[in-house]
Design a protein around this motif. Structure first.
Motif, short mmCIF file in Angstrom:
data_model
loop_
_atom_site.label_atom_id
_atom_site.label_comp_id
_atom_site.label_asym_id
_atom_site.label_seq_id
_atom_site.Cartn_x
_atom_site.Cartn_y
_atom_site.Cartn_z
N ARG A 1 4.98 -0.90 1.05
CA ARG A 1 4.48 -0.63 2.40
C ARG A 1 5.22 0.55 3.03
O ARG A 1 4.63 1.40 3.70
CB ARG A 1 4.60 -1.87 3.28
CG ARG A 1 3.55 -2.93 2.97
CD ARG A 1 3.54 -4.06 3.99
NE ARG A 1 4.70 -4.93 3.86
CZ ARG A 1 4.80 -5.96 3.02
NH1 ARG A 1 3.80 -6.23 2.21
NH2 ARG A 1 5.88 -6.70 2.99
N GLN B 1 -1.08 -6.49 -1.26
CA GLN B 1 -0.17 -6.42 -0.12
C GLN B 1 -0.45 -5.19 0.75
O GLN B 1 -0.38 -5.28 1.97
CB GLN B 1 1.29 -6.39 -0.61
CG GLN B 1 1.73 -7.68 -1.26
CD GLN B 1 1.77 -8.83 -0.28
OE1 GLN B 1 2.30 -8.70 0.82
NE2 GLN B 1 1.20 -9.95 -0.66
N THR C 1 -3.68 -5.87 2.67
CA THR C 1 -3.41 -6.85 3.74
C THR C 1 -2.70 -6.17 4.90
O THR C 1 -3.05 -6.37 6.06
CB THR C 1 -2.56 -8.02 3.21
OG1 THR C 1 -3.26 -8.65 2.13
CG2 THR C 1 -2.28 -9.03 4.30
N ALA C 2 -1.71 -5.36 4.60
CA ALA C 2 -0.97 -4.64 5.65
C ALA C 2 -1.87 -3.67 6.38
O ALA C 2 -1.80 -3.52 7.60
CB ALA C 2 0.23 -3.91 5.05
N SER C 3 -2.75 -2.99 5.65
CA SER C 3 -3.67 -2.03 6.25
C SER C 3 -4.66 -2.72 7.17
O SER C 3 -4.97 -2.22 8.25
CB SER C 3 -4.43 -1.28 5.14
OG SER C 3 -5.33 -0.38 5.71
N ALA C 4 -5.13 -3.88 6.79
CA ALA C 4 -6.08 -4.64 7.62
C ALA C 4 -5.40 -5.15 8.89
O ALA C 4 -6.04 -5.26 9.93
CB ALA C 4 -6.65 -5.80 6.81
N ALA C 5 -4.11 -5.44 8.81
CA ALA C 5 -3.37 -5.95 9.97
C ALA C 5 -3.07 -4.85 11.00
O ALA C 5 -2.86 -5.14 12.15
CB ALA C 5 -2.07 -6.59 9.51
N ASP C 6 -3.05 -3.61 10.55
CA ASP C 6 -2.75 -2.49 11.46
C ASP C 6 -3.89 -2.13 12.31
O ASP C 6 -4.69 -2.29 12.85
CB ASP C 6 -2.34 -1.24 10.67
CG ASP C 6 -0.97 -1.41 10.03
OD1 ASP C 6 -0.22 -2.29 10.45
OD2 ASP C 6 -0.68 -0.64 9.10
#
Length: 101
Positions: free
Chosen positions: A72, A93, A96-101
Motif C-alpha cells: 500500500r 489488498q 480493497t484499499a483503493s475501494a476504501a479511499d
C-alpha cells in the motif's frame, strides 16, 4: 524494455544508504535503460525519490514486496509495478484499499 536492478546498502559508519538518489539518476542516464527496478527499501525510496526518477524520464518498479502494508505504501507513491511472491494477496489488498479511499 530493460530495467536497471538496484539494491541499497547502509554504510555502518555513516548510516547513509548507497547508492544515493543522485548516483541512481546519474547511472540511469549513463546506461541507457528504460527505468529502475528498485529494492523496496522504505528508508530510501520515498515520494521525492519516485518523483525524481519519473522527472528524469524513467519508469520505477519495486521488488520484492510480500507485505500488504508495504505494498500500500508503494502503491501510494505510484510506482509502475510491484514484484511480489504473493500476487493474489497483494492485488486483493490493494484493491480493497483503493475501494476504501
Amino acid at each position: 524494455k530493460a530495467y536497471w536492478l538496484v539494491r541499497y546498502k547502509q554504510d555502518e559508519t555513516t548510516g547513509k544508504w548507497v547508492p544515493t538518489l543522485d548516483e541512481v539518476l546519474k547511472d540511469l542516464k549513463q546506461i541507457g535503460c528504460d527505468g529502475l527496478d528498485t529494492q523496496a527499501n522504505m528508508e530510501v525510496v520515498d515520494a521525492e525519490f519516485v518523483r525524481a526518477v519519473r522527472d528524469a524520464g524513467f519508469e520505477i518498479h519495486t521488488w520484492t514486496i510480500d507485505d500488504p502494508e508495504q505494498a500500500r505504501h508503494f502503491a501510494k507513491l505510484e510506482v509502475d509495478s510491484i514484484t511480489t511472491n504473493r500476487p493474489k494477496l497483494i492485488r486483493e489488498q490493494l484493491l480493497t484499499a483503493s475501494a476504501a479511499d
